[in-house]
Design an enzyme around this catalytic site. Structure first.
Site, PDB file in Angstrom:
ATOM      1  N   TYR A   1       0.819  -1.210   0.000  1.00  0.00           N
ATOM      2  CA  TYR A   1       0.000   0.000   0.000  1.00  0.00           C
ATOM      3  C   TYR A   1       0.859   1.268   0.000  1.00  0.00           C
ATOM      4  O   TYR A   1       0.378   2.349   0.336  1.00  0.00           O
ATOM      5  CB  TYR A   1      -0.886   0.039   1.249  1.00  0.00           C
TER       6      TYR A   1
ATOM      7  N   ASP B   1     -10.448 -10.376   5.879  1.00  0.00           N
ATOM      8  CA  ASP B   1     -11.793 -10.617   5.334  1.00  0.00           C
ATOM      9  C   ASP B   1     -12.138 -12.097   5.492  1.00  0.00           C
ATOM     10  O   ASP B   1     -13.289 -12.452   5.763  1.00  0.00           O
ATOM     11  CB  ASP B   1     -11.883 -10.195   3.864  1.00  0.00           C
TER      12      ASP B   1
ATOM     13  N   ASP C   1      -4.899  -7.479   4.906  1.00  0.00           N
ATOM     14  CA  ASP C   1      -6.232  -7.040   4.484  1.00  0.00           C
ATOM     15  C   ASP C   1      -7.043  -8.232   3.989  1.00  0.00           C
ATOM     16  O   ASP C   1      -8.205  -8.419   4.354  1.00  0.00           O
ATOM     17  CB  ASP C   1      -6.086  -5.984   3.385  1.00  0.00           C
TER      18      ASP C   1
ATOM     19  N   LYS D   1       5.100 -14.781   1.532  1.00  0.00           N
ATOM     20  CA  LYS D   1       5.052 -15.635   0.335  1.00  0.00           C
ATOM     21  C   LYS D   1       6.486 -15.653  -0.173  1.00  0.00           C
ATOM     22  O   LYS D   1       6.784 -15.223  -1.281  1.00  0.00           O
ATOM     23  CB  LYS D   1       4.071 -15.038  -0.690  1.00  0.00           C
TER      24      LYS D   1
ATOM     25  N   ASP E   1      -0.969 -18.582   1.188  1.00  0.00           N
ATOM     26  CA  ASP E   1      -1.935 -19.547   0.654  1.00  0.00           C
ATOM     27  C   ASP E   1      -2.209 -20.648   1.676  1.00  0.00           C
ATOM     28  O   ASP E   1      -3.357 -21.050   1.910  1.00  0.00           O
ATOM     29  CB  ASP E   1      -1.449 -20.125  -0.689  1.00  0.00           C
TER      30      ASP E   1
END
Ligand code: GGG
Length: 348
Positions: free
Chosen positions: A135, A246, A242, A185, A218
């Protein structure tokens, strides 16, 4: 009487509905526990953008600096303002200007709520890096609309930024069940994410009482569905955090239950409290938005302001209401009914 100065930014859509509900509950808690919330309301929103060309005035950040905390409802009205404009005009500048680098998001199933998973007894605290990473806003576009168009969005990870968010995570883990999972990752992103892993390893010996795991995002997505009860504190980058939160919201029963706090840990500026959910234009103003995520975020604000007894009472009242079946399913109760049940429980 002690008064905390709060900047209220209801924002767009259901942000207005849930902010009004939250302030009713927080004011009731303040009256019961002998303090006041001196709230100043700012109508900074997409409507403001349409009228003035800005989401907030030029001196918006300076205006907010004088407050003890900021409470934000939601941002976004894509019918009139692109989401990329509204987010970069209000929410993200506030997080960055006040160095609110730790975004804290708790995920657990409230009494009476039936989450979608068999496992209900989980209690996860997701710590999202909140000021840099994906971001950062670094990048650009050239050759607009042509075949040779190029868009670059560069994620920026600094040693200072990565180290401080991991330290924050270690401290949180230390105060809880003493397990920290660092999410990256680093098999695919061999520069920034390998760097993140290295910083984690470097800090771990300073927290010998905390067990550390590394997990790829993942695998973490699968773990949060298959075995969320094994997780304690998760630390992740801005974008990964983020997305995972969710998912966290979904496993705790929906976005209507997901609270969050944007914390400036050294308190050099105000921290900001907001539900994870967005503005949901389709249900705005219909008295059907679930205010629980917003009210829980309000309880986090009270805790941050040092009003721990009031914060605990608000959260207990939320749990009492859901325990009685109020607000546990989308559409089962209106915003007003849920707020009234929480107010009743708070006064009981
Ligand atoms: N409750 C604040 C809000 O409107 N959040 C929606 C959103 O898209 N936030 C972006 C982010 O947290 O990254």
């Amino acid at each position: 009487m002690k008064a905390h100065k709060i900047a209220l930014i209801p924002g767009d859509g259901i942000g207005v509905d849930v902010t009004d509900a939250t302030m009713q509950v927080l004011n009731a808690a303040a009256a019961r526990f002998g303090f006041a919330l001196d709230a100043t309301r700012f109508d900074w929103s997409c409507e403001t953008y349409v009228a003035t060309g800005r989401m907030m005035p030029e001196n918006g950040i300076e205006t907010l600096r004088g407050f003890d905390a900021i409470y934000l409802g939601a941002v976004g009205w894509p019918a009139t303002v692109p989401d990329s404009v509204s987010l970069h005009g209000l929410l993200l500048p506030i997080r960055k200007a006040f160095d609110q680098y730790a975004n804290i998001r708790p995920h657990r199933v409230l009494p009476g709520v039936e989450g979608p998973l068999k496992a209900q007894g989980f209690d996860i605290l997701c710590i999202r890096e909140n000021t840099e990473g994906e971001y950062s806003g670094a990048g650009g576009r050239v050759h607009h609309g042509r075949d040779n168009e190029v868009a670059v969005e560069t994620a920026i990870f600094t040693r200072k930024g990565v180290e401080r968010i991991l330290r924050f995570g270690f401290e949180q883990a230390r105060a809880r069940r003493k397990h920290l999972t660092s999410v990256t990752k680093s098999n695919a992103q061999r520069h920034s994410m390998v760097f993140w892993d290295e910083v984690t390893q470097l800090l771990a010996p300073e927290y010998p009482d905390v067990t550390v795991s590394h997990m790829h995002i993942d695998a973490m997505a699968a773990k949060m569905v298959m075995a969320p009860q094994d997780l304690d504190v998760i630390v992740a980058s801005n974008l990964f955090g983020d997305i995972l939160t969710d998912l966290g919201a979904a496993i705790q029963g929906g976005l209507g239950f997901a609270a969050s706090a944007n914390i400036c840990p050294d308190r050099s500026g105000p921290s900001m409290f907001e539900p994870v959910h967005g503005s949901a234009p389709d249900i705005a103003g219909k008295n059907i938005a679930n205010p629980i995520a917003a009210i829980w975020s309000g309880a986090m604000m009270l805790e941050h302001l040092g009003e721990s007894a009031a914060a605990t009472a608000v959260l207990s009242a939320v749990q009492a209401a859901t325990g009685q079946g109020v607000g546990i399913r989308p559409g089962s109760h209106g915003t007003g009914q849920i707020t009234a049940a929480i107010l009743n429980a708070l006064e009981a």
